[in-house]
Every structure is written in C-alpha cells, then in structure tokens.
Design a protein around this motif. Structure first.
Motif, PDB file in Angstrom:
ATOM      1  N   LEU A   1       0.748  -1.640   0.546  1.00  0.00           N
ATOM      2  CA  LEU A   1      -0.290  -0.011  -0.183  1.00  0.00           C
ATOM      3  C   LEU A   1       0.808   1.158   0.100  1.00  0.00           C
ATOM      4  N   LEU A   2       1.822   1.042   1.193  1.00  0.00           N
ATOM      5  CA  LEU A   2       2.634   2.534   0.781  1.00  0.00           C
ATOM      6  C   LEU A   2       3.373   2.841   0.125  1.00  0.00           C
ATOM      7  N   ASP A   3       4.067   1.965  -0.895  1.00  0.00           N
ATOM      8  CA  ASP A   3       4.441   1.703  -2.169  1.00  0.00           C
ATOM      9  C   ASP A   3       3.547   2.527  -3.056  1.00  0.00           C
ATOM     10  N   ALA A   4       2.074   2.112  -3.451  1.00  0.00           N
ATOM     11  CA  ALA A   4       1.284   2.406  -4.481  1.00  0.00           C
ATOM     12  C   ALA A   4       1.451   3.706  -4.167  1.00  0.00           C
ATOM     13  N   LEU A   5       0.954   3.873  -3.352  1.00  0.00           N
ATOM     14  CA  LEU A   5       0.498   5.200  -2.775  1.00  0.00           C
ATOM     15  C   LEU A   5       2.106   6.490  -3.563  1.00  0.00           C
ATOM     16  N   LYS A   6       3.064   5.679  -3.374  1.00  0.00           N
ATOM     17  CA  LYS A   6       3.945   6.747  -3.413  1.00  0.00           C
ATOM     18  C   LYS A   6       3.963   6.766  -5.448  1.00  0.00           C
ATOM     19  N   HIS A   7       3.606   5.775  -6.124  1.00  0.00           N
ATOM     20  CA  HIS A   7       4.045   5.551  -7.736  1.00  0.00           C
ATOM     21  C   HIS A   7       3.118   5.479  -8.157  1.00  0.00           C
TER      22      HIS A   7
END
Ligand code: NAP
Ligand code: GLV
Length: 316
Positions: free
Chosen positions: A240-246
C-alpha cells in the motif's frame, strides 16, 4: 440451560443483565480462568484457548461479531481446540450493515468529490477548485458480497455510481454487476479492471490473506482508492505504501490493521493520504446482538436449525 459468557474489555454485567432478560431461566455466568464446569452454550469474543479446554458438552458457540477469524486461528494453531460437536455461529448483520453502509458511502463520496485532496490543500493553505470525478464512470468494486458486502454494494449504488461485486459463488443483486470465482483467477481480474474504489468486505481466511497486494492494485484504474473495512491481514502494508508513492493508488481509508491498536510508530500514521479509524466501521450493538443470539438459542433448544453457522473448513 447453562450459558458461558466472555467479552474482554467490556462491561460484562450489562451484557449479562440483557441476556438474563432475553433468556429468563437460563443460568448465565462470566467465564473465569479455571472454570471447567458444564455449559450448553458459550457466547464469546476473542476467547482464550483455555475456555475450550474442558469437555463441557457445548452445543453451540456464539461469536459476538461477524468475523470468526480469531476463533478459527485458535483452531488452526491448536487443532481440536473447538469442541467437535458444537456449532460455531456468528452474528449476521444485527445492526452492523447500516453502520458499514454509512462508513463506505462516506468514503466513496469523499473521494468522488475530492474532499481528501481539499484537506491536503487546506493544510498547505492552497485555494484550487478541483473538478469532481465523473460520477457515471466512478466505479466501486466491493470484494465480498455476503451479509454486509451485499448491503454495502446496494447502499453505494444508491449514490449513483456504478458498482461491481465479487464473491466465491455466483450472485444476482439488483443494480450490481456481479463477478464470482477464485481470488486471483480470471473473473477476479475482470472484476478489478478499471475499478476506482476497491472496498474490502471479505472474511479473513487462509485464501483471502494478503489479497490487497501490489498485483491487485496494479489491475485497478490508475490512482484508485482503497477502503479496507474487513481485516488487517488482507492487506500487504508495504505494498500500500509503495502504491501510494508510485501513484498506483491515490489514497486509502483503513479501519482494520495487522496489529491493533495500530502502534504509534507505524508508518501509516505519517502518510496523510491514509485515513485511519480504530476498527469502528461497524460495532457490535448489544441489544441487537442479544436478541439475535437469544432467538437462535431458543431455536436450537427446540431442535430447530439456525442461520449463520460457520463452515469451519471454509473459514467463514
Ligand atoms: P459473510 O456474510 O460471510 O460474507 C463473506 C463474503 O465473502 C461472501 O460473499 C463470500 O462469498 C465472500 N468470500 C469469502 N471467501 C472468498 C474467497 N476466497 N473468494 C471470493 N469471495 C469470498 O461475511 P459478512 O457478515 O458480510 O462480513 C464480512 C467480514 O467483515 C467479516 O468476516 C469481518 O471480518 C468484517 N467485519 C468488519 C467489521 C469492522 O468493524 N471493521 C465489522 C463487521 C465485520 P460467498 O457468498 O460465495 O460465500
Ligand atoms: C468486527 O470486526 C466483526 O467481525 O464483527
């Protein structure tokens, strides 16, 4: 009739008074460590394993919530914990569906009208009008079309957005485009395709664990939103954190977490695009729960069948 009761961190006396009123003649007692005396029924939430250690002759165990994952985790870790002949019965709606519907409607409207972005702008003292997302193509996908998911899907459809749902078995629900099959199978991919808001209302089982992951997020519309109101074990937190970042996801509303309470040092607290509530999207309502359980105990005592019986192997 003897009934055991266990509800940690709550005022047991109010519950016991309500149950005595609903089941006059029943002998109710709060379970205490060391209590191994016989009982016909147990009414519990997150029970310790010791509660089941003695062979008491239980006919049914009533779970004071919709999700039975905590009890079934005990059974998976220590096979034979649950009494073999006892039914496990969960709460069915009992006032939770309207709460869940409101919560999800609120999240969907907030994202549709971009209030989440206005809140970020406000923190930066910025004044920009944002065009709302087009309602007719703002597709909401509800994972899980059970007692709660089906009602949530219909409540969201009433907002005028297209709604899809996914379940294991095929369903027909007015106004909802339904998909069914295996998670991670072709129908699941078709369900996810171009969804703008993914709402999770699956039970936590070995099959559904980690279903909210990078591969799932990649199949949604770019910049989609996630609403998780089921269980924290469904979500791969780093994904989730990566998906928000990208930019794969724009924001998320989370009511449930892998560790609850969410630890103060957790990265989610520092991510302004994640909205956090403390497992409060749909609370167990005492009067409704007591009335449903009392009716089922009376039915079982008369030799009748009841709904809401958990299929132990399936996990929900
Ligand atoms: P339910 O009636 O048992 O519905 C579960 C739904 O999930 C069903 O539609 C089922 O499909 C589907 N499903 C289960 N496993 C699946 C799989 N492997 N693949 C595809 N679909 C699958 O449960 P409910 O009463 O709606 O509650 C759902 C969950 O909400 C609970 O288990 C609980 O964890 C959570 N909950 C959270 C809160 C909160 O406060 N955050 C409150 C209440 C409940 P079929 O219909 O085909 O069986
Ligand atoms: C709450 O999380 C429930 O399962 O009822």
């Amino acid at each position: 009739m003897k009934i055991l009761f266990w509800l940690p961190q709550a005022d047991a006396s109010t519950w016991l008074a309500g149950l005595r009123h609903a089941l006059p003649g029943a002998e109710l007692r709060e379970w205490q460590p060391g209590d191994t005396a016989p009982a016909d029924y147990a009414i519990v939430w997150h029970p310790p394993r010791e509660l089941f250690a003695a062979p008491r002759g239980l006919c049914a165990v009533f779970n004071l919530g919709a999700g039975v994952d905590a009890i079934l985790a005990l059974e998976r870790e220590h096979p034979g914990t649950l009494p073999q002949d006892a039914l496990l019965v969960r709460l069915e709606d009992s006032g939770m569906a309207p709460q869940m519907a409101e919560y999800v409607q609120h999240a969907v409207l907030r994202y549709l009208r971009r209030f989440d972005e206005y809140a970020l702008q406000q923190a930066r003292r910025e004044w920009h009008v944002l065009a709302p997302h087009p309602r007719e193509s703002f597709t909401v996908g509800v994972l899980g079309l059970g007692v709660l998911g089906a009602q949530v899907a219909q409540a969201v459809a009433a907002l005028g957005v297209p709604v899809r749902g996914f379940s294991r078995s095929a369903k027909t629900i007015d106004g909802i485009e339904t998909f069914s099959g295996e998670l991670r199978g072709p129908q699941f991919n078709a369900f996810l395709d171009d969804v703008n808001v993914l709402v999770n209302l699956l039970p936590a089982t070995p099959d559904t664990e980690n279903v909210l992951n990078a591969a799932t997020f990649d199949k949604l519309a770019r910049g989609a939103y996630l609403v998780n109101v089921a269980r924290g074990t469904h979500l791969v937190e780093q994904d989730l954190l990566d998906a928000l970042k990208h930019g794969t996801l724009a924001a998320a509303t989370l009511d449930v977490f892998y560790t609850e309470p969410l630890p103060p040092e957790h990265a989610f607290w520092r991510e302004p695009r994640i909205t956090i509530t403390p497992h409060s999207s749909a609370l167990t309502l005492r009067e409704e729960a007591i009335s449903q359980i009392a009716d089922k105990i009376e039915a079982l005592s008369r030799g009748k069948t009841v709904s809401g019986v958990v299929h132990i192997q399936r996990g929900y």
